[in-house]
Design a protein around this motif. Structure first.
Motif, PDB file in Angstrom:
ATOM      1  N   SER A  53       0.829  -1.198   0.000  1.00  0.00           N
ATOM      2  CA  SER A  53       0.000   0.000   0.000  1.00  0.00           C
ATOM      3  C   SER A  53       0.866   1.251   0.000  1.00  0.00           C
ATOM      4  N   ILE A  54       0.205   2.409  -0.069  1.00  0.00           N
ATOM      5  CA  ILE A  54       0.935   3.673  -0.055  1.00  0.00           C
ATOM      6  C   ILE A  54       1.633   3.873   1.284  1.00  0.00           C
ATOM      7  N   SER A 272       5.548  11.831  -4.539  1.00  0.00           N
ATOM      8  CA  SER A 272       5.067  12.706  -3.465  1.00  0.00           C
ATOM      9  C   SER A 272       3.640  13.170  -3.731  1.00  0.00           C
ATOM     10  N   ILE A 273       3.339  13.529  -4.975  1.00  0.00           N
ATOM     11  CA  ILE A 273       1.987  13.971  -5.324  1.00  0.00           C
ATOM     12  C   ILE A 273       0.994  12.819  -5.173  1.00  0.00           C
ATOM     13  N   LEU A 274       1.380  11.620  -5.626  1.00  0.00           N
ATOM     14  CA  LEU A 274       0.468  10.474  -5.558  1.00  0.00           C
ATOM     15  C   LEU A 274       0.177  10.038  -4.128  1.00  0.00           C
ATOM     16  N   SER A 275       1.054  10.407  -3.199  1.00  0.00           N
ATOM     17  CA  SER A 275       0.839  10.002  -1.810  1.00  0.00           C
ATOM     18  C   SER A 275      -0.164  10.898  -1.082  1.00  0.00           C
ATOM     19  N   PHE A 299      -6.597   4.891  -6.232  1.00  0.00           N
ATOM     20  CA  PHE A 299      -5.259   5.415  -5.931  1.00  0.00           C
ATOM     21  C   PHE A 299      -4.446   4.443  -5.077  1.00  0.00           C
ATOM     22  N   SER A 300      -4.921   3.208  -4.965  1.00  0.00           N
ATOM     23  CA  SER A 300      -4.149   2.175  -4.295  1.00  0.00           C
ATOM     24  C   SER A 300      -3.076   1.655  -5.245  1.00  0.00           C
ATOM     25  N   SER A 301      -1.931   1.253  -4.699  1.00  0.00           N
ATOM     26  CA  SER A 301      -0.804   0.843  -5.548  1.00  0.00           C
ATOM     27  C   SER A 301      -1.078  -0.436  -6.331  1.00  0.00           C
TER      28      SER A 301
END
Length: 426
Positions: A53-54, A272-275, A299-301
């Protein structure tokens, strides 16, 4: 590489820079293992249950400080995000763009970046406190405990920012990159332990997972080194001119444009933006199976949309970063002043247009290479149904480590060349 470091160690000035950088990293690692008050347990069990996961990615970038809820749990994420925001505003706001063109203006932008880092640290710390509270990991959830925990993490983010800036000023390499490099290496033991666990499972699947992970890792290291060393060389011819009785010019040279001219920054910016959105999901309650739960799951990996968005953001940030770090007009003007020209291209604006066209093509190739390295492990994790979550963010980690090593070695070589260059007067 080792020969370069050995030669640099013999130079007193470079030796002091290397030792200073090492000292800062040691201080950072001490803070990354310093626990905060009111903590009853860590996030280790939560991260182990969520796989790739993030949260796992944030834990990698913080060198396991995120899972341990230590003083430096937020790592350099607030500082990186603040830098991204300020750089975007410099493009969008003419006043900030003017400030970025002179030394005093850049100092003001750096000051704004520090303020932005503190603001983002406050917001992120509040979210992190809510995460700890939601998993019942605190001995006290009162107002005083909340203020103390949030203050500790804000102070920790401020200290990380200060340490990174000290590396930029007095050390070797980029401060943010060096801290990320140290954090990823700090997790080396856990990575080796994971591989050993796969091998000792006694199953064919475990052995294949370990072998496949090792092969992918070695292939990525080779590909990253190849990509960093690749460049497009534009031929440059200098016109002949006679001064007195001597003739000058007439030499042929090249203008190198590297494929990976942006280094590791686009992938760090994109990550960083995706987190941000998954971090919001940590402390926002939504109905299971509802609309917002479905949106956040994208937005899950382990979702294909996350991989696609990663590719898009890496390409966008690669072009954005090259816009602020490479000026084709300035290069064309310098060539013209020195009597140089690209064969078949007229000096001045045609030369700058030609360099821009080539630069965009090379940047696109480099961005796609970065995207492949970042996305392939994510796709493997998706295709395996999450069974290979341990390598979900392996591509990002490898490119940061290898990229930082190559960039640091190049900087050391450049400083060594500058110190040994005697100049034309000698």
């Amino acid at each position: 590489m080792f020969k370069t470091l050995a030669n640099a160690w013999k130079i007193e000035d470079l030796r002091k820079k290397i030792l200073f950088t090492f000292l800062i990293i040691v201080l950072y690692r001490i803070g990354a293992n310093m626990p905060i008050p009111f903590l009853s347990s860590t996030l280790e069990s939560v991260l182990s249950s969520q796989g790739g996961s993030i949260l796992s990615y944030l834990n990698i970038l913080s060198g396991s400080a995120f899972s341990q809820a230590t003083l430096f749990a937020l790592g350099v994420s607030p500082y990186i995000t603040a830098q991204i925001v300020l750089q975007l505003l410099c493009v969008a706001i003419p006043k900030l763009e003017e400030l970025s063109k002179d030394e005093e203006g850049r100092k003001k932008i750096e000051k704004y970046t520090r303020y932005g880092t503190i603001l983002l640290a406050i917001i992120t710390s509040a979210g992190y406190y809510a995460l700890l509270k939601s998993y019942s990991l605190l001995t006290n959830t009162g107002v005083f405990a909340a203020v103390v925990i949030i203050t500790c993490h804000v102070a920790g983010s401020s200290l990380v920012m200060w340490l990174a800036e000290k590396i930029d000023a007095y050390g070797i390499g980029n401060g943010v990159s060096m801290i990320l490099f140290a954090n990823i290496l700090a997790r080396g033991a856990s990575v080796v332990q994971s591989f050993w666990g796969y091998l000792t499972e006694g199953t064919v699947k475990g052995v294949l997972t370990a072998v496949l992970g090792l092969v992918i890792g070695l292939a990525m290291i080779w590909f990253i080194v190849f990509m960093n060393d690749s460049e497009r060389r534009l031929p440059v011819q200098y016109a002949k001119k006679v001064v007195g009785r001597k003739m000058y010019g007439g030499q042929s040279s090249t203008l190198p444009i590297k494929v990976n001219n942006t280094g590791v920054m686009p992938i760090i910016f994109a990550s960083s933006i995706l987190s941000i959105i998954p971090t919001i999901d940590l402390f926002v309650e939504q109905k299971e199976g509802g609309f917002w739960d479905h949106i956040f799951s994208w937005f899950s990996s382990d979702h294909w949309f996350y991989a696609v968005l990663t590719v898009v953001l890496i390409i966008l940030f690669a072009f954005f970063y090259i816009q602020i770090s490479f000026n084709p007009v300035e290069v064309a003007n310098n060539l013209k002043k020195n009597g140089g020209f690209i064969p078949g291209i007229r000096p001045g604006k045609p030369t700058s247009d030609y360099i821009t066209k080539i630069l965009y093509r090379i940047t696109l190739i480099g961005a796609l290479c970065l995207a492949v390295i970042a996305v392939v492990p994510l796709l493997i994790n998706v295709c395996s149904g999450g069974s290979m979550s341990g390598i979900a963010f392996g591509g990002t980690s490898i490119i940061i480590v290898v990229g930082v090593i190559l960039e640091t070695v190049r900087e050391i070589e450049a400083q060594m060349t500058m110190r040994h260059y005697k100049g034309f007067l000698d």
